[in-house]
Design an enzyme around this catalytic site. Structure first.
Site, PDB file in Angstrom:
ATOM      1  N   GLY A 141       0.809  -1.203   0.000  1.00  0.00           N
ATOM      2  CA  GLY A 141       0.000   0.000   0.000  1.00  0.00           C
ATOM      3  C   GLY A 141       0.850   1.265   0.000  1.00  0.00           C
ATOM      4  O   GLY A 141       1.830   1.369   0.731  1.00  0.00           O
ATOM      5  N   GLY A 185       2.371   3.501  -5.062  1.00  0.00           N
ATOM      6  CA  GLY A 185       2.050   4.198  -6.309  1.00  0.00           C
ATOM      7  C   GLY A 185       1.478   3.312  -7.390  1.00  0.00           C
ATOM      8  O   GLY A 185       1.663   3.587  -8.580  1.00  0.00           O
ATOM      9  N   LYS A 186       0.756   2.264  -6.996  1.00  0.00           N
ATOM     10  CA  LYS A 186       0.170   1.350  -7.980  1.00  0.00           C
ATOM     11  C   LYS A 186      -0.813   2.059  -8.908  1.00  0.00           C
ATOM     12  O   LYS A 186      -0.846   1.806 -10.105  1.00  0.00           O
ATOM     13  CB  LYS A 186      -0.545   0.195  -7.272  1.00  0.00           C
ATOM     14  N   THR A 193      -0.957   5.219  -9.835  1.00  0.00           N
ATOM     15  CA  THR A 193      -0.252   6.062 -10.810  1.00  0.00           C
ATOM     16  C   THR A 193       0.301   5.220 -11.948  1.00  0.00           C
ATOM     17  O   THR A 193       0.128   5.546 -13.131  1.00  0.00           O
ATOM     18  CB  THR A 193       0.896   6.824 -10.133  1.00  0.00           C
ATOM     19  N   ASP A 204      -8.793  -1.148  -5.626  1.00  0.00           N
ATOM     20  CA  ASP A 204      -8.152  -0.676  -4.404  1.00  0.00           C
ATOM     21  C   ASP A 204      -9.136   0.212  -3.644  1.00  0.00           C
ATOM     22  O   ASP A 204      -9.708   1.133  -4.222  1.00  0.00           O
ATOM     23  CB  ASP A 204      -6.895   0.122  -4.767  1.00  0.00           C
ATOM     24  N   ASN A 209       9.285   2.949  -8.028  1.00  0.00           N
ATOM     25  CA  ASN A 209       8.593   4.235  -8.088  1.00  0.00           C
ATOM     26  C   ASN A 209       9.046   5.140  -6.941  1.00  0.00           C
ATOM     27  O   ASN A 209       9.555   4.674  -5.925  1.00  0.00           O
ATOM     28  CB  ASN A 209       7.080   4.007  -8.003  1.00  0.00           C
TER      29      ASN A 209
END
Length: 323
Positions: free
Chosen positions: A11, A14-15, A17, A39, A250
């Protein structure tokens, strides 16, 4: 590239993005693309600066790109209502109140949440994907994702056992018919058996599709906690016969200019050096390759910045295989 692409990870890495940037990259390459958020944070609306619901909607200003957000609470309620409706048709009226009580108690449990969310994203793969060349999932954090991905095999075996028990009970009922009573052939058309077979087919589809038609990428940050979590996730995917295709680093710290030597510049150089060590650890320890290293931005990633992140992703948006 497979038709279904998942971006997972701890968590806050930056998944969302990265998922939105890859969806943008696919659409820019001429692929009809759908970005799906499973999410609970639901940041897809923030990235594209427009609201999305549980039905695909066009992303303004990006041809060929749609998005949708699956609300976990709504999915849990829909999932439990479906169970309630199915069971109410198959049990006596005296049992209906007890079923309702048990379902209300289960509403807030992690199992109900994950089962509902799993049904939702597999439902998208099965029913919503037809118009699209590529469906990109912004998944829940790693732990929840892996528990969801482990459901097909676990529940498939469980349903097999339930089917066996149900068939045994029907067989015993038929053999118990004596005297003038005619044996009731209830196996054919039995609603419980039909429901179990339907669920078994659903989970078999999910397992087969996730293994053959899906690609998984993990997003990480260049810190030790994130690296450790990524290592555990790679192992867990491997245990479930699911390969991680690549890693996305990221939120990397930008390097200061060579002529800068203030306190802030020294801090940045030390941080950059530490992050390089973490990336070297990732490259030397993990089998999946790094497919992108993305620096932090001073403002939210959207618009032109989304295009920059998309360009940094070395994930080929080649036409999807037929599905």
């Amino acid at each position: 590239m497979e038709p279904f692409v998942f971006f997972g990870g701890k968590g806050g890495v930056g998944k969302t993005t990265v998922s939105c940037a890859y969806g943008y990259k696919c659409a820019s390459a001429g692929l009809s693309t759908l970005v799906v958020s499973t999410d609970p944070a639901h940041s897809v609306s923030d990235v594209f600066d427009q609201s999305f619901g549980d039905e695909p909607a066009s992303v303004a200003g990006v041809d060929g790109l749609d998005a949708m957000e699956i609300d976990p609470d709504d999915e849990v309620q829909r999932h439990l209502d479906s169970i309630r409706e199915g069971l109410s048709e198959q049990v006596s009226a005296a049992m209906v109140n007890e079923i309702n009580r048990q379902l209300e108690m289960s509403h807030g449990t992690p199992g109900a949440y994950e089962a509902a969310l799993f049904d939702a994203f597999v439902g998208v793969m099965r029913e919503e994907s037809e118009p699209y060349d590529r469906v990109v999932f912004d998944t829940a954090p790693t732990g929840s994702t892996l528990r969801l991905l482990g459901l097909p095999e676990f529940l498939g075996d469980w349903i097999d056992r339930l089917l066996y028990k149900r068939r045994q009970s029907i067989d015993l009922f038929e053999k118990a018919a004596v005297g003038d009573m005619e044996p009731r052939r209830v196996m054919d058309g039995d609603p419980v058996v039909a429901r179990l077979q339907e669920r078994k087919a659903f989970f078999e589809y999910a397992g087969e599709t996730l293994r053959n038609d899906a690609a998984f990428f993990l997003v990480l940050n260049p810190d030790q906690l994130s690296v450790n979590e990524t290592g555990r996730a790679i192992e867990a995917f491997h245990e479930r016969d699911l390969a991680v295709r690549g890693l996305v680093a990221n939120k990397l710290t930008p390097s200061p200019d060579d002529d800068e030597d203030g306190r802030g510049a020294r801090y940045l150089r030390e941080r950059v050096e530490t992050e390089r060590d973490r990336l070297e650890q990732v490259e030397s320890t993990f089998t999946p390759p790094l497919v992108a290293t993305i620096e932090s931005r001073t403002r939210e990633v959207r618009g032109d910045l989304l295009a920059e992140v998309a360009a940094a992703l070395d994930v080929d948006p080649a036409p999807a295989v037929e599905h």
